[in-house]
Design an enzyme around this catalytic site. Sequence first.
Site, PDB file in Angstrom:
ATOM      1  N   HIS A   1      -2.750   2.590  -5.774  1.00 48.03           N
ATOM      2  CA  HIS A   1      -3.224   1.267  -5.357  1.00 48.03           C
ATOM      3  C   HIS A   1      -3.383   0.320  -6.536  1.00 48.03           C
ATOM      4  O   HIS A   1      -3.456  -0.905  -6.347  1.00 48.03           O
ATOM      5  CB  HIS A   1      -4.557   1.400  -4.619  1.00 48.03           C
TER       6      HIS A   1
ATOM      7  N   HIS B   1      -3.751  -9.728   3.827  1.00 47.82           N
ATOM      8  CA  HIS B   1      -5.198  -9.782   4.027  1.00 47.82           C
ATOM      9  C   HIS B   1      -5.539 -10.710   5.186  1.00 47.82           C
ATOM     10  O   HIS B   1      -4.972 -11.802   5.308  1.00 47.82           O
ATOM     11  CB  HIS B   1      -5.900 -10.291   2.769  1.00 47.82           C
TER      12      HIS B   1
ATOM     13  N   LYS C   1      -1.555  -2.156   7.452  1.00 46.68           N
ATOM     14  CA  LYS C   1      -2.938  -1.836   7.773  1.00 46.68           C
ATOM     15  C   LYS C   1      -3.380  -2.679   8.964  1.00 46.68           C
ATOM     16  O   LYS C   1      -3.145  -3.893   9.014  1.00 46.68           O
ATOM     17  CB  LYS C   1      -3.837  -2.116   6.558  1.00 46.68           C
TER      18      LYS C   1
ATOM     19  N   ARG D   1       0.857  -1.176   0.000  1.00 47.36           N
ATOM     20  CA  ARG D   1       0.000   0.000   0.000  1.00 47.36           C
ATOM     21  C   ARG D   1       0.897   1.232   0.000  1.00 47.36           C
ATOM     22  O   ARG D   1       2.054   1.175   0.433  1.00 47.36           O
ATOM     23  CB  ARG D   1      -0.915   0.000   1.230  1.00 47.36           C
TER      24      ARG D   1
END
Length: 477
Positions: free
Chosen positions: A424, A450, A318, A293
């Site tokens: 992105h 993820h 994240k 990212r």
Amino acid sequence: MEPIPNDILAQFNAVLARKAVPSTLHDDYRKWLRYFLDYRLKYPPPDQRSEQVRLFIEKLRSKGGVGRSLHDAAHALSLFFALRPLQAETAAHAGDQGRSLGVAKPSSVARGIAPKQQSASEDGPGGQVAAAAGKVPPNRGGRKYNEWWSLDKTRSNEWDAVVIDRLAGEIKARHYSRKTLKAYAGWSRKFQIFLKDKPPQDLSPEDVKSYLTYLAVQRKVSASTQNQAFNSLLFLFRHILKKDFGDHQDVPRAKRSSYLPVVLTRQEIDAVLQHLKPPHDLVVRLLYGCGLRLFECLKLRVQNFNFDDGVLTIMDGKGKKARAVPIPRSIEQELLAQVELVRDGHERDLKEGYAGVLLEDQLDRKYPNAAKDLIWQWFFPQQNLTYIPETKDLRRFHLSDKDLQEPLYRAVRKARLMKRVTSHTFRHSFATHLLQANYDIRTIQTLLGHSDVRTTMIYTHCVPSKTLKETKSPLDF
């Protein structure tokens, strides 16, 4: 061009000697200061010192300034701005009617704000709450929009103290990102405006219902915007006001549209890279080559790179999650060259007496010497230094997202691509190209960081038939 006033020149010469600037550069530093003072006479400067420096550097770049000359000009201005007793003189010289242009406002720079940014901390500067509910506050008087307007004080002391101050404290205590603070505080302010400063203790679920209905029916906001407003108000009621939020199942909700990420071919990525200059081209190569990212890439430090094992560690991804990805071997020499550039700039900073790099989460207290240690330096540092009024230090911040977004936009236009490309997009391309190469979905999920494999599964819909190997029966193996 007007000469530098004698009193300013005398003090500037003194600081050049005190900071051990090589005598061979003194004439150049005086030249940059003279140009800057003349530039401010011609163009009304903004309030923020960092914006003054940025605009001046952009002007020099437009006239052919490159590399070392821009660095020296920025350094000369940082020394000039350190002459705080000259505030009145420089304001008068710039014809600004008593406004101090030499030092940035504490509310906007005191907390480690980087150049070109309104704020790089959760305590960003204030603004005026002057917009209708659900709208962005207008840009009044030609001033630059302040993205941290929601943290400014208003005429309602109850909302300021009971809601916004406590909201900021709750978000900081949970170590949420500053973007979360900006979003939640913004929706709380819009809710306040919609209710016309209704006392916080009198708020009820019916107020939430009327506001969400207003957003959906009259404002016609998107599904993601409506969900963000819903979550912001839910946090407000549960953790700040300690009140029942209600289920609100009868509130009209926007239907989420299906989304497929934009994916570039390898040829399109190469075409974009051809129109990017250092260090922006290296940033994009890391975005695509490692699936990062944008904020993960810009916040990389020297210690995140393990060239011996070929591993790049993302420590602050994240959700505060860490992961490791392979370092692309094809750009290893470029990465090592960037490390040397960071090392050279860091050594110059130390010789000139700067306080080091900006650290987060009070790391400078836990590790007092870390700010001056090479391994803690940003891998993509900004050219300009950030002045911290609270400690009277000059520290260095990493590149901001806008530092990449503007060059990337121009590069995409020059490459004549017919796709909507953002930073992105290269992360989407990373995942899709790995899928095309028959990497299993669990491996791609790990590389992307993820939490749920269903998030990664969206890439199976991008190019489902373009794989390097045809599907075969197990009998044919």
